[in-house]
Write an enzyme that holds these catalytic residues in place. Structure first.
Site, mmCIF file in Angstrom:
data_model
loop_
_atom_site.group_PDB
_atom_site.id
_atom_site.type_symbol
_atom_site.label_atom_id
_atom_site.label_comp_id
_atom_site.label_asym_id
_atom_site.label_seq_id
_atom_site.Cartn_x
_atom_site.Cartn_y
_atom_site.Cartn_z
ATOM 1 N N GLN A 1 17.173 44.069 52.452
ATOM 2 C CA GLN A 1 17.301 45.060 51.385
ATOM 3 C C GLN A 1 18.747 45.555 51.300
ATOM 4 O O GLN A 1 19.049 46.721 51.550
ATOM 5 C CB GLN A 1 16.313 46.217 51.620
ATOM 6 C CG GLN A 1 14.863 45.819 51.438
ATOM 7 C CD GLN A 1 14.559 45.366 50.021
ATOM 8 O OE1 GLN A 1 15.017 45.944 49.044
ATOM 9 N NE2 GLN A 1 13.770 44.295 49.908
ATOM 10 N N HIS B 1 21.639 45.953 55.321
ATOM 11 C CA HIS B 1 23.047 45.541 55.308
ATOM 12 C C HIS B 1 23.329 44.439 54.294
ATOM 13 O O HIS B 1 22.425 43.749 53.836
ATOM 14 C CB HIS B 1 23.447 45.040 56.708
ATOM 15 C CG HIS B 1 23.124 46.015 57.789
ATOM 16 N ND1 HIS B 1 22.172 45.771 58.750
ATOM 17 C CD2 HIS B 1 23.610 47.252 58.045
ATOM 18 C CE1 HIS B 1 22.088 46.805 59.571
ATOM 19 N NE2 HIS B 1 22.954 47.721 59.160
ATOM 20 N N CYS C 1 20.410 41.535 62.015
ATOM 21 C CA CYS C 1 19.071 41.692 61.451
ATOM 22 C C CYS C 1 18.903 41.061 60.080
ATOM 23 O O CYS C 1 17.784 40.871 59.619
ATOM 24 C CB CYS C 1 18.666 43.170 61.402
ATOM 25 S SG CYS C 1 19.765 44.260 60.475
ATOM 26 N N ARG C 2 20.004 40.694 59.420
ATOM 27 C CA ARG C 2 19.885 40.115 58.073
ATOM 28 C C ARG C 2 19.499 38.648 58.162
ATOM 29 O O ARG C 2 20.200 37.842 58.757
ATOM 30 C CB ARG C 2 21.200 40.282 57.310
ATOM 31 C CG ARG C 2 21.131 39.781 55.879
ATOM 32 C CD ARG C 2 22.414 40.102 55.127
ATOM 33 N NE ARG C 2 22.467 39.410 53.856
ATOM 34 C CZ ARG C 2 21.820 39.806 52.763
ATOM 35 N NH1 ARG C 2 21.086 40.893 52.797
ATOM 36 N NH2 ARG C 2 21.907 39.121 51.646
ATOM 37 N N ASP D 1 10.166 39.295 41.938
ATOM 38 C CA ASP D 1 11.547 39.386 42.396
ATOM 39 C C ASP D 1 12.454 39.658 41.199
ATOM 40 O O ASP D 1 12.053 39.486 40.049
ATOM 41 C CB ASP D 1 11.941 38.069 43.076
ATOM 42 C CG ASP D 1 13.185 38.204 43.936
ATOM 43 O OD1 ASP D 1 13.714 39.318 44.083
ATOM 44 O OD2 ASP D 1 13.632 37.183 44.477
ATOM 45 N N ASP E 1 10.060 40.554 48.443
ATOM 46 C CA ASP E 1 10.389 40.191 47.061
ATOM 47 C C ASP E 1 10.211 38.694 46.846
ATOM 48 O O ASP E 1 10.782 37.874 47.562
ATOM 49 C CB ASP E 1 11.824 40.601 46.729
ATOM 50 C CG ASP E 1 12.056 42.101 46.878
ATOM 51 O OD1 ASP E 1 11.082 42.861 46.751
ATOM 52 O OD2 ASP E 1 13.206 42.503 47.128
ATOM 53 N N ARG F 1 16.699 31.334 53.617
ATOM 54 C CA ARG F 1 17.022 32.239 54.728
ATOM 55 C C ARG F 1 15.768 32.836 55.362
ATOM 56 O O ARG F 1 15.727 33.067 56.564
ATOM 57 C CB ARG F 1 18.014 33.310 54.312
ATOM 58 C CG ARG F 1 17.518 34.291 53.311
ATOM 59 C CD ARG F 1 18.584 35.343 53.020
ATOM 60 N NE ARG F 1 18.284 35.977 51.763
ATOM 61 C CZ ARG F 1 19.176 36.212 50.832
ATOM 62 N NH1 ARG F 1 20.428 35.904 51.004
ATOM 63 N NH2 ARG F 1 18.814 36.794 49.712
ATOM 64 N N ASP G 1 7.801 37.741 53.742
ATOM 65 C CA ASP G 1 8.924 38.317 53.013
ATOM 66 C C ASP G 1 8.318 39.197 51.918
ATOM 67 O O ASP G 1 7.141 39.066 51.582
ATOM 68 C CB ASP G 1 9.793 37.200 52.431
ATOM 69 C CG ASP G 1 10.958 37.725 51.623
ATOM 70 O OD1 ASP G 1 11.671 38.614 52.116
ATOM 71 O OD2 ASP G 1 11.146 37.253 50.476
#
Length: 189
Positions: free
Chosen positions: A52, A91, A99-100, A15, A9, A129, A7
């Site tokens: 994002q 999104h 894709c999220r 972050d 951030d 997530r 990942d």
């Protein structure tokens, strides 16, 4: 191919609850770029998978996101590190895309792009997530306590087998050392 998915951030860079909206706001976490360089030296292909939603929220545009990623790549190159690719979802959760993260679509695309089954691939994140997206595809979940990591740990509900580390550098240390010297905490299966 040895692939690892990070990942962005909270894992690679600091972050912000208010989003990283410009290259000026992007700051690598201490030791993160050096950890990526060590992964590269050990033969790992490093890819980034990042939500994002600031794009859809109109907090920044695609050219700004590209400039942020250019800064990240430049910071990596300064220490001899290489991030092979950045996959992102622009999104919001309301868009209900595949894709999220925590949905697996972005990671499935990584698997397709590299023609690799993601079962057993290491996936590193600071949020539930992040871990869920990889776990659904058989990735080995690693939680770092930087970024939102401590809050994620405190909330619980981590995927079985999640390894926990103070930061990316500690995760890489454990990954590259022998199993007997791993200094992480494991959530029971």
């Amino acid at each position: 191919m040895k692939l690892i998915i990070l990942d962005r951030d909270g894992v690679i860079n600091q972050d912000s609850d208010h989003f990283i909206k410009s290259p000026d706001e992007w700051h690598a976490l201490p030791g993160a770029m050096q950890a990526i360089a060590r992964l590269n030296q050990a033969g790992y292909t490093v890819v980034v998978a990042t939500n994002q939603s600031g794009v859809a929220r109109k907090l920044f545009d695609m050219s700004t996101l590209n400039a942020i990623h250019q800064k990240m790549h430049a910071a990596a190159q300064q220490v001899g590190a290489s991030i092979d690719a950045v996959f992102f979802c622009p999104h919001t959760a309301d868009d209900n895309c595949d894709c999220r993260k925590p949905k697996p679509g972005m990671l499935q695309e990584i698997g397709r792009r590299y023609a690799i089954n993601l079962k057993g691939v290491h996936s590193v994140g600071d949020s539930l997530r992040d871990l869920q997206a990889g776990f659904m595809l058989g990735c080995l979940p690693h939680l770092v306590l930087t970024g939102k990591g401590q809050r994620t740990l405190d909330k619980g509900g981590l995927p079985p087998g999640t390894q926990i580390y103070p930061d990316l550098a500690a995760m890489v240390d454990a990954l590259l050392s022998s199993p007997a010297s791993t200094v992480s905490t494991q959530i029971p299966d």
